[in-house]
Design a protein around this motif. Structure first.
Motif, PDB file in Angstrom:
ATOM      1  N   THR A 206      13.038  -8.444   7.035  1.00 14.69           N
ATOM      2  CA  THR A 206      11.831  -7.741   7.456  1.00 14.69           C
ATOM      3  C   THR A 206      11.865  -6.339   6.871  1.00 14.69           C
ATOM      4  N   PRO A 207      10.783  -5.917   6.216  1.00 16.22           N
ATOM      5  CA  PRO A 207      10.773  -4.550   5.691  1.00 16.22           C
ATOM      6  C   PRO A 207      10.724  -3.532   6.823  1.00 16.22           C
ATOM      7  N   VAL A 208      11.432  -2.452   6.640  1.00 19.24           N
ATOM      8  CA  VAL A 208      11.431  -1.365   7.616  1.00 19.24           C
ATOM      9  C   VAL A 208      10.497  -0.288   7.085  1.00 19.24           C
ATOM     10  N   VAL A 209       9.516   0.066   7.892  1.00 20.36           N
ATOM     11  CA  VAL A 209       8.564   1.089   7.482  1.00 20.36           C
ATOM     12  C   VAL A 209       8.983   2.386   8.139  1.00 20.36           C
ATOM     13  N   ASP A 210       9.321   3.363   7.303  1.00 19.34           N
ATOM     14  CA  ASP A 210       9.790   4.636   7.828  1.00 19.34           C
ATOM     15  C   ASP A 210       8.660   5.481   8.395  1.00 19.34           C
ATOM     16  N   GLU A 211       7.546   5.506   7.686  1.00 19.08           N
ATOM     17  CA  GLU A 211       6.446   6.369   8.100  1.00 19.08           C
ATOM     18  C   GLU A 211       5.262   5.522   8.547  1.00 19.08           C
ATOM     19  N   PRO A 212       4.854   5.632   9.821  1.00 18.65           N
ATOM     20  CA  PRO A 212       3.742   4.822  10.304  1.00 18.65           C
ATOM     21  C   PRO A 212       2.426   5.149   9.605  1.00 18.65           C
ATOM     22  N   GLU A 213       2.269   6.399   9.133  1.00 20.10           N
ATOM     23  CA  GLU A 213       1.027   6.756   8.452  1.00 20.10           C
ATOM     24  C   GLU A 213       0.879   5.949   7.173  1.00 20.10           C
ATOM     25  N   ASP A 214       1.982   5.764   6.446  1.00 23.21           N
ATOM     26  CA  ASP A 214       1.932   4.997   5.207  1.00 23.21           C
ATOM     27  C   ASP A 214       1.562   3.545   5.490  1.00 23.21           C
ATOM     28  N   ALA A 215       2.136   2.981   6.514  1.00 22.41           N
ATOM     29  CA  ALA A 215       1.838   1.592   6.857  1.00 22.41           C
ATOM     30  C   ALA A 215       0.374   1.447   7.255  1.00 22.41           C
ATOM     31  N   GLU A 216      -0.112   2.376   8.033  1.00 25.11           N
ATOM     32  CA  GLU A 216      -1.512   2.344   8.454  1.00 25.11           C
ATOM     33  C   GLU A 216      -2.433   2.505   7.247  1.00 25.11           C
ATOM     34  N   LYS A 217      -2.070   3.394   6.357  1.00 26.59           N
ATOM     35  CA  LYS A 217      -2.874   3.627   5.157  1.00 26.59           C
ATOM     36  C   LYS A 217      -2.912   2.368   4.290  1.00 26.59           C
ATOM     37  N   ARG A 218      -1.745   1.748   4.086  1.00 20.38           N
ATOM     38  CA  ARG A 218      -1.687   0.519   3.297  1.00 20.38           C
ATOM     39  C   ARG A 218      -2.507  -0.592   3.945  1.00 20.38           C
ATOM     40  N   ARG A 219      -2.423  -0.690   5.269  1.00 21.03           N
ATOM     41  CA  ARG A 219      -3.171  -1.736   5.976  1.00 21.03           C
ATOM     42  C   ARG A 219      -4.667  -1.522   5.803  1.00 21.03           C
ATOM     43  N   LYS A 220      -5.115  -0.275   5.918  1.00 18.60           N
ATOM     44  CA  LYS A 220      -6.540   0.020   5.730  1.00 18.60           C
ATOM     45  C   LYS A 220      -6.993  -0.287   4.309  1.00 18.60           C
ATOM     46  N   GLU A 221      -6.153   0.041   3.325  1.00 15.29           N
ATOM     47  CA  GLU A 221      -6.498  -0.258   1.934  1.00 15.29           C
ATOM     48  C   GLU A 221      -6.616  -1.757   1.714  1.00 15.29           C
ATOM     49  N   GLU A 222      -5.685  -2.511   2.289  1.00 18.55           N
ATOM     50  CA  GLU A 222      -5.726  -3.967   2.155  1.00 18.55           C
ATOM     51  C   GLU A 222      -6.981  -4.532   2.814  1.00 18.55           C
ATOM     52  N   LEU A 223      -7.331  -4.018   3.993  1.00 20.02           N
ATOM     53  CA  LEU A 223      -8.546  -4.475   4.668  1.00 20.02           C
ATOM     54  C   LEU A 223      -9.781  -4.146   3.843  1.00 20.02           C
ATOM     55  N   GLN A 224      -9.806  -2.957   3.254  1.00 18.14           N
ATOM     56  CA  GLN A 224     -10.951  -2.555   2.429  1.00 18.14           C
ATOM     57  C   GLN A 224     -11.084  -3.468   1.213  1.00 18.14           C
ATOM     58  N   LYS A 225      -9.971  -3.792   0.577  1.00 18.58           N
ATOM     59  CA  LYS A 225      -9.994  -4.704  -0.568  1.00 18.58           C
ATOM     60  C   LYS A 225     -10.505  -6.074  -0.147  1.00 18.58           C
ATOM     61  N   GLU A 226     -10.051  -6.537   1.012  1.00 17.93           N
ATOM     62  CA  GLU A 226     -10.474  -7.843   1.506  1.00 17.93           C
ATOM     63  C   GLU A 226     -11.976  -7.858   1.785  1.00 17.93           C
ATOM     64  N   VAL A 227     -12.495  -6.780   2.382  1.00 20.63           N
ATOM     65  CA  VAL A 227     -13.925  -6.685   2.677  1.00 20.63           C
ATOM     66  C   VAL A 227     -14.721  -6.704   1.376  1.00 20.63           C
ATOM     67  N   GLU A 228     -14.271  -5.949   0.377  1.00 21.86           N
ATOM     68  CA  GLU A 228     -14.962  -5.920  -0.914  1.00 21.86           C
ATOM     69  C   GLU A 228     -14.950  -7.293  -1.577  1.00 21.86           C
ATOM     70  N   ARG A 229     -13.834  -7.976  -1.489  1.00 26.70           N
ATOM     71  CA  ARG A 229     -13.733  -9.305  -2.086  1.00 26.70           C
ATOM     72  C   ARG A 229     -14.690 -10.281  -1.407  1.00 26.70           C
TER      73      ARG A 229
END
Length: 182
Positions: free
Chosen positions: A59-82
């Protein structure tokens, strides 16, 4: 005899080695350049990028929650665009099929199938690239309990083998030749 050392902490950092230094994966024995190593360098092993994405392996360990949240939002945005683009394409195709004649419809369907196949291949390549990017994005991992237990058992076996080798080299280990008359 020395006291047994404590098992390493279940925290492994991902490191890459040169292609010339690739060794077999710990699990599947394919050549790999990815190495998981403990921070104190007491344990390391080679593993495939595919295993790094397997939740049953690590399991990947995420050090910074902001980065994880940012990545999740980017992935959701890409999915919505697709999804939006797919919806628009379907609506355009629906309008075209209604206005075209049957002959034109058959010709365009063949072309659309070819385009769809090409689009699917491109999407598969993108997904593979995203998996590789996700695997390389995470730099710290924790192993699944059973995998970690296997690593600890392996380290114990190595330590036991070293102790046995030292014991066998000590002068009092082997029995002496009997002395006396025959």
């Amino acid at each position: 005899m020395s006291t047994p050392s404590a098992p390493p902490k279940n925290l492994y950092h991902l490191r890459r080695v040169a292609d010339a230094s690739a060794k077999p994966c710990f699990v599947c024995y394919r050549q790999s350049t990815s190495v998981l190593i403990t921070p104190d360098h007491s344990d390391f092993f080679y593993t495939c990028a595919g295993h790094l994405q397997d939740s049953g392996f690590c399991t990947p360990v995420v050090d910074e929650p902001e980065d994880a949240e940012k990545r999740r939002k980017e992935e959701l945005q890409k999915e919505v665009e697709r999804v939006k683009s797919e919806w628009d394409e379907r609506q355009k195709k629906k309008k075209q099929t209604e206005s075209d004649k049957k002959e034109d419809k058959n010709k365009k369907e063949d072309k659309d199938k070819d385009k769809d196949k090409e689009g699917e291949k491109e999407k598969e390549k993108e997904k593979e690239g995203e998996k590789d990017a996700a695997a390389t994005a995470a730099r710290v991992f924790t192993l699944h309990k059973k995998i970690y237990d296997m690593r600890v058992a392996r380290l114990r076996q190595i330590a036991q083998a070293k102790r046995n080798q030292q014991l066998m080299k000590s002068p009092g280990f082997w029995p002496s030749v009997p002395k006396g008359g025959v």
